[in-house]
Design an enzyme around this catalytic site. Structure first.
Site, short mmCIF file in Angstrom:
data_model
loop_
_atom_site.label_atom_id
_atom_site.label_comp_id
_atom_site.label_asym_id
_atom_site.label_seq_id
_atom_site.Cartn_x
_atom_site.Cartn_y
_atom_site.Cartn_z
N HIS A 1 10.60 -0.73 -0.96
CA HIS A 1 9.45 -1.18 0.17
C HIS A 1 9.74 -2.44 0.50
CE1 HIS A 1 5.51 -1.19 1.63
NE2 HIS A 1 5.54 -2.50 1.55
N ASP B 1 4.32 9.55 2.99
CA ASP B 1 3.79 8.30 2.33
C ASP B 1 2.10 8.79 1.94
OD1 ASP B 1 3.87 5.78 1.45
OD2 ASP B 1 3.57 4.69 3.40
N ASN C 1 4.45 3.91 -9.29
CA ASN C 1 3.06 2.92 -9.66
C ASN C 1 1.91 3.46 -10.11
OD1 ASN C 1 3.37 4.06 -6.85
ND2 ASN C 1 2.35 2.72 -5.93
#
Lengths: 357, 434
Positions: free
Chosen positions: B189, B315, B104
């Protein structure tokens, strides 16, 4: 003006005939003008009404702190009814009212409160369309810091924003005038003062809060305050407008007005924002009013003479019928009056904790 | 950037833990030519090639370098948040020898040329291994699948839409079916964006008190449940990117019991923190998915211990102050984690919540197996990605000392016990704590 005690449900008999607002001055009256008398009455009874620098919320305030703020507010009510309303306890202090969210009554109330105490008051309103929200918040804090305000009154659309701002400022007291769905402490205090003046006490009363609890900072602050003061609190709303875990706030929960208002001493209505009535949270204005709007019929489920309150501004015909809003049981206008007095009390109490006070 | 050349290294007298084969003993580890020669008791300084660096690691732990399954690196497009250089410095300091970066970015890593760019850029600037995941759908829009075959051939190790969910079940089904032909791993996700709505933290009493709108656990579990049913329908290798609650663990258990090719990760944040750590609106603890209640955290740790949850990832999501020093609802989600993943995990170990081997396996061996990457082991002949860890020394985390470009750590001023003292990547020491 005192209300006829007989119309207030839940009042304790010992209070009747002993109005709280009339104080017997301990000092000889003859030589003192009314304003001086008022000033003497307001002289601090203890040095700490509020032992903190900011008023960011009701949660965490002790019963003693709340009571002493209400006591102080009560005395300002008397002062405000006199021709000469001016005091000097905030003389030389600068109060900045910083409103990131549109408000008329709260801002006016704080402005008047500050001015009556002798502060220099500056109003800053930032319409959310003209600035990029948030981004300016820290910048604003830095800018304001350089101007050395003593008291900052802040309203913001985001929960926690006032706390964030307070953490970035030094040397000044911050008052939360409403942050998102979090807290609106002065509203809860003015509501409490209104209740106490009408009923003589708060403890033991059943206060029913109706409407959009989920998005309401007024509801949260009131729940915290009323619980601390020993009142029974019940909330009534459709499930879509109740926050998760609300039953763990120490309140009773009802989804129906007949059941919810049963036995109420106080009925507190909340404003429902227009954008939440179009099917997102409730199907329509019509359905909402039908089931949750306070009209004479629904009010009859409460105790006879129960007080009707609303933080304003009202949506007449949405959450409350005009007949009820303007009726004999309504103390909505009195709430506005108490607002100024309570805000003076908060300003006064916090100013005592300012440096060099 | 290398601190030393590739002379052989002997790490002597250490506790050696290799979770790939339940190996836990005191001994020596010899590294030469970028690979592990052997790990055993009593190699000693006498038994090593000439010119070997002999490092006494008495009282220290030796383990495989960590493989972080999910870290956002700003390149391309957001180098102000993190570059491969800065991310890899942070990784090395945290004992992470392999970063799996997320697609992303801007532009999105959704074509083979961008994968190639990432690999070259990382080769030139990073001091640890970097492997990209590629986008599952073009421009992360959740509509059309990317060139899964070509992207995999270019070096993408898995396919994901990063922190976005593919809401269209048809798209997800076909992606699973198609990716299955290439044995490509899909990482998802799992959060239903409609059910998230305006929510900014876990739904519950604590959020209600703060006046913050909640995200129900069902937003995650519904999406996970849907995905599992699609895997049952269409096959494919599926990995749930970040699960946070007991309800999701139940779904995962049923999927594994049914023999589906399903695995899952937890972020280090969700196994070490809970929603109350947000306290007075601390935006560094605003995460996506949100931190949950303590009972969910405990269930996650138990599931990690039992192997139901396969791995722990950082993360890592660097966010600068511009988007973090805002009111909670307006702040961007995410926390950095590369540098603190292991030490935060050690807190669990010291608290007796999890054993060391399980922790290390979840951060090294399991990701290596799932992504078919070298590393995650100390077997002879394996790539010499090795860390030396001091398990005992207490210290306090100072965000100013972190290597990441952004300092949005949820462990600001946290008390830690133990730290990485040496990180070796392919036989070279790339980090040393002095």
């Amino acid at each position: 003006m005192l209300r006829d005690p007989s119309i207030c449900a839940g009042c304790r008999p010992l209070w009747i005939g002993k109005p709280r607002t009339v104080r017997e001055p301990a000092l000889p009256q003859a030589k003192l003008a009314p304003i001086e008398l008022a000033l003497m009455n307001i002289a601090p009874k203890s040095s700490f009404v509020l032992s903190r620098r900011h008023l960011l919320g009701i949660e965490g305030l002790s019963r003693e702190e709340i009571s002493s703020l209400l006591d102080l507010g009560e005395e300002f009510v008397e002062l405000n009814r006199q021709i000469e309303k001016k005091r000097t306890s905030l003389r030389g202090r600068t109060q900045v009212d910083l409103f990131f969210e549109v408000s008329t009554r709260t801002q006016a109330s704080f402005e008047l409160a500050g001015k009556r105490l002798g502060a220099d008051v500056m109003n800053m309103s930032t319409s959310s369309s003209s600035i990029r929200k948030g981004e300016t918040l820290i910048d604003t804090a830095i800018t304001l810091n350089a101007m050395h305000p003593d008291i900052l009154v802040v309203r913001h659309q985001s929960s926690g924003a006032v706390e964030l701002l307070a953490s970035k400022l030094d040397g000044c007291s911050v008052i939360n005038a409403g942050d998102g769905a979090h807290e609106h402490p002065t509203q809860a205090l003015l509501d409490a003062l209104t209740i106490r003046r009408n009923c003589g006490h708060i403890e033991g009363l059943l206060v029913v809060i109706c409407g959009d609890i989920l998005h309401s900072r007024v509801a949260r602050s009131n729940i915290f305050l009323l619980n601390t003061m020993g009142a029974r609190v019940r909330v009534v709303a459709p499930s879509t407008l109740l926050p998760p875990g609300i039953e763990r706030f120490g309140v009773e929960v009802a989804r129906d007005m007949r059941e919810g208002l049963n036995g109420a001493d106080i009925v507190m209505m909340l404003r429902l924002q227009r954008e939440r009535m179009n099917g997102s949270y409730v199907p329509s204005v019509g359905e909402y009013f039908h089931y949750y709007g306070l009209d004479e019929k629904k009010l009859s489920y409460a105790k006879p003479g129960a007080l009707v309150m609303h933080p304003g501004p009202m949506n007449r015909g949405v959450e409350i019928d005009s007949i009820v809003a303007d009726g004999a049981q309504s103390v909505i206008r009195e709430q506005v009056e108490m607002g100024v007095a309570v805000r003076m009390a908060v300003l006064e109490a916090l100013s005592r904790n300012l440096p060099n006070a | 950037m290398m601190l030393s050349d590739r002379r052989p290294i002997l790490l002597a007298n250490a506790r050696i833990v290799d979770p790939s084969r339940d190996f836990d003993m005191v001994g020596d580890l010899l590294i030469a030519d970028g690979v592990i020669r052997e790990a055993k008791k009593g190699i000693g300084a006498a038994g090593v090639p000439e010119g070997t660096d002999v490092i006494d690691c008495r009282g220290k732990l030796i383990a495989p370098g960590l493989i972080d399954m999910r870290a956002f690196v700003g390149e391309p497009g957001a180098g102000y948040r993190e570059t491969f250089a800065s991310a890899s410095q942070a990784a090395a300091a945290g004992g992470v020898t392999t970063i799996v970066c997320q697609p992303n970015t801007s532009p999105v890593i959704d074509d083979p040329a961008t994968v190639d760019f990432v690999l070259r850029r990382a080769r030139d600037t990073a001091i640890v291994h970097v492997h990209p995941m590629a986008a599952l759908t073009k421009d992360l829009e959740g509509k059309e699948m990317t060139e899964i075959g070509l992207l995999k051939a270019a070096g993408a190790v898995a396919f994901t839409d990063g922190d976005k969910s593919v809401t269209n079940a048809q798209v997800m089904r076909r992606a699973l079916e198609y990716a299955g032909d290439f044995d490509a791993l899909i990482v998802h996700h799992t959060e239903d964006p409609d059910l998230i709505g305006d929510g900014v933290m876990n739904e519950g009493e604590f959020g209600a008190r703060l006046g913050l709108l909640g995200i129900p656990k069902a937003a995650e579990t519904i999406m996970l449940e849907r995905d599992i049913r699609l895997v049952a329908l269409s096959g494919g290798r599926y990995h749930a990117a970040s699960i946070t609650c007991g309800e999701s663990l139940e779904v995962l258990r049923r999927a594994k019991d049914a023999g589906l090719n399903v695995t899952a990760s937890c972020s280090i944040n969700h196994i070490t923190l809970n929603e109350t750590d947000i306290g007075p609106y601390r935006t560094f603890l605003k995460l996506s998915p949100p931190l949950r209640a303590e009972e969910d955290r405990k269930l996650l740790v138990n599931a990690l211990a039992s192997g139901l949850v396969d791995m722990v990832m950082s993360d890592h999501n660097p966010q600068d102050v511009e988007v973090k020093r805002l009111p909670f609802a307006e702040a961007a989600p995410g926390a950095i984690g590369l540098e603190t993943m292991l030490v935060a995990g050690l807190r669990l170990m010291h608290a007796g919540e999890i054993d060391l081997v399980t922790l290390l396996r979840a951060m090294s061996t399991r990701p290596a197996e799932l992504l078919n990457l070298p590393g995650g082991t100390l077997k002879s002949g394996a790539i010499a990605d090795v860390i030396v860890v001091d398990l005992e020394t207490p210290w306090v985390l100072d965000p100013g000392e972190l290597k990441s470009k952004c300092k949005n750590t949820p462990f600001d001023e946290a008390r830690m016990t133990g730290r990485v003292v040496r990180t070796i990547v392919a036989g070279r020491t790339v980090y040393e704590y002095v």
